[in-house]
Design a protein around this motif. Sequence first.
Motif, mmCIF file in Angstrom:
data_model
loop_
_atom_site.group_PDB
_atom_site.id
_atom_site.type_symbol
_atom_site.label_atom_id
_atom_site.label_comp_id
_atom_site.label_asym_id
_atom_site.label_seq_id
_atom_site.Cartn_x
_atom_site.Cartn_y
_atom_site.Cartn_z
ATOM 1 N N TYR A 180 0.793 -1.232 0.000
ATOM 2 C CA TYR A 180 0.000 0.000 0.000
ATOM 3 C C TYR A 180 0.827 1.285 0.000
ATOM 4 C CZ TYR A 180 0.737 -0.579 5.079
ATOM 5 O OH TYR A 180 1.285 -0.768 6.334
ATOM 6 N N ARG B 104 -0.913 11.170 3.490
ATOM 7 C CA ARG B 104 -1.988 10.602 4.315
ATOM 8 C C ARG B 104 -2.343 9.192 3.859
ATOM 9 N NH1 ARG B 104 -5.631 16.127 3.826
ATOM 10 N NH2 ARG B 104 -4.043 17.543 4.701
ATOM 11 N N THR B 105 -1.308 8.440 3.568
ATOM 12 C CA THR B 105 -1.481 7.074 3.086
ATOM 13 C C THR B 105 -1.889 6.157 4.242
ATOM 14 O OG1 THR B 105 0.191 7.450 1.391
ATOM 15 C CG2 THR B 105 -0.337 5.165 1.904
ATOM 16 N N THR B 106 -2.836 5.275 3.965
ATOM 17 C CA THR B 106 -3.280 4.265 4.932
ATOM 18 C C THR B 106 -3.067 2.886 4.329
ATOM 19 O OG1 THR B 106 -5.563 4.139 4.106
ATOM 20 C CG2 THR B 106 -5.055 5.898 5.700
ATOM 21 N N SER C 166 -5.177 1.297 2.992
ATOM 22 C CA SER C 166 -5.995 1.288 1.773
ATOM 23 C C SER C 166 -5.295 2.007 0.623
ATOM 24 C CB SER C 166 -7.353 1.946 2.038
ATOM 25 O OG SER C 166 -8.082 1.236 3.012
ATOM 26 N N THR D 200 -3.154 5.433 -1.143
ATOM 27 C CA THR D 200 -3.212 6.901 -1.257
ATOM 28 C C THR D 200 -4.413 7.249 -2.123
ATOM 29 O OG1 THR D 200 -0.805 7.021 -1.105
ATOM 30 C CG2 THR D 200 -1.945 8.967 -1.933
ATOM 31 N N ASP D 201 -5.248 8.152 -1.647
ATOM 32 C CA ASP D 201 -6.548 8.371 -2.282
ATOM 33 C C ASP D 201 -6.481 8.782 -3.750
ATOM 34 O OD1 ASP D 201 -7.971 7.611 -0.085
ATOM 35 O OD2 ASP D 201 -8.378 9.645 0.622
ATOM 36 N N SER D 202 -5.680 9.805 -4.084
ATOM 37 C CA SER D 202 -5.724 10.311 -5.458
ATOM 38 C C SER D 202 -4.466 11.091 -5.793
ATOM 39 C CB SER D 202 -6.947 11.218 -5.660
ATOM 40 O OG SER D 202 -6.729 12.468 -5.021
ATOM 41 N N ASP E 3 -3.743 14.190 -3.695
ATOM 42 C CA ASP E 3 -2.982 14.026 -2.461
ATOM 43 C C ASP E 3 -1.489 14.002 -2.753
ATOM 44 O OD1 ASP E 3 -5.107 13.518 -0.303
ATOM 45 O OD2 ASP E 3 -5.690 12.083 -1.851
ATOM 46 N N ASN F 92 -0.973 8.185 -11.336
ATOM 47 C CA ASN F 92 -1.885 7.244 -10.687
ATOM 48 C C ASN F 92 -2.524 6.407 -11.804
ATOM 49 O OD1 ASN F 92 -4.907 7.582 -8.627
ATOM 50 N ND2 ASN F 92 -3.515 5.887 -8.870
ATOM 51 N N TYR G 182 0.686 3.611 -8.241
ATOM 52 C CA TYR G 182 1.384 4.863 -8.545
ATOM 53 C C TYR G 182 2.770 4.532 -9.076
ATOM 54 C CZ TYR G 182 -2.125 7.518 -5.917
ATOM 55 O OH TYR G 182 -3.297 8.089 -5.468
ATOM 56 N N ARG H 95 -7.968 8.156 -13.807
ATOM 57 C CA ARG H 95 -7.184 8.641 -12.659
ATOM 58 C C ARG H 95 -6.576 10.000 -13.027
ATOM 59 N NH1 ARG H 95 -6.354 4.243 -8.962
ATOM 60 N NH2 ARG H 95 -8.144 2.866 -9.287
#
Length: 240
Positions: free
Chosen positions: A87, A115-117, A119, A121-123, A126, A175, A195, A236
């Motif tokens: 992730y 702010r990677t979790t 799940s 990195t959102d987009s 970010d 992305n 990514y 993306r």
Amino acid sequence: MNRASIRHLAQHAVGTRRSRGAVLLGGLLAVAAATGIVLSQIDGSQPSRASSAVAPVVASAAPEAPATPSPAEKVLEAQFQQQPNFYWCGPAAARNALAAGGYAVTQADMASKLRTTTSGTDSAFDVTRGLNEIVGADVYQTREIRGQVATPAETGQLQTDVVRAVTDGRAVVANIVTSAWDTNGISHSFDGGHYVAIVGYKDGGRIVKVADSANPNGDGTYWMTTDNMATWIARRGYSF
């Protein structure tokens, strides 16, 4: 009045007219000298402009210096790192892009900024925000390719953006999702999204060099046509 008197008056009148004509002629000659006109005849014919008259000088603007053209090929030093887990592809791609530009950061630094979790990195937005925290406000921008496939215009825009960014010393972070083929015919598949960094180009930007933190082969880089890259980014976006 006798004939002698009449003759005297006539001669006086002629003399007066000649005297007035001389005064008038002198005035005309003075004006002609001041304006550069030659009076070629004193008989009513049109005057002509002297061939030695100086033409007015018109100042011309200095020509603009031509813009320096981009090189046909340029590759940044990737200083490649693989991602340590499934992730952190966003932080790894951002770190590899920044390292190619000479910035010393870690994947952990970027994971915090993006702010990677677990799940991911959102987009790309970010990623752009995280990159600009390192290089300065508004240096990186985000561009989306919203359709299922990239249009020719979007592919051309990606080519322009990659060439401009890499020429300026900035790697691009893309992305991507699903599959794409590199120039060796090898497929790279990420159905859940991924990514990668774009660290170079050749053939005027028609082919790009990808630094893929999930690729275990060699230095993790490969070449891909910009057409394939644009369609890989479709749905993306990318930071450039």
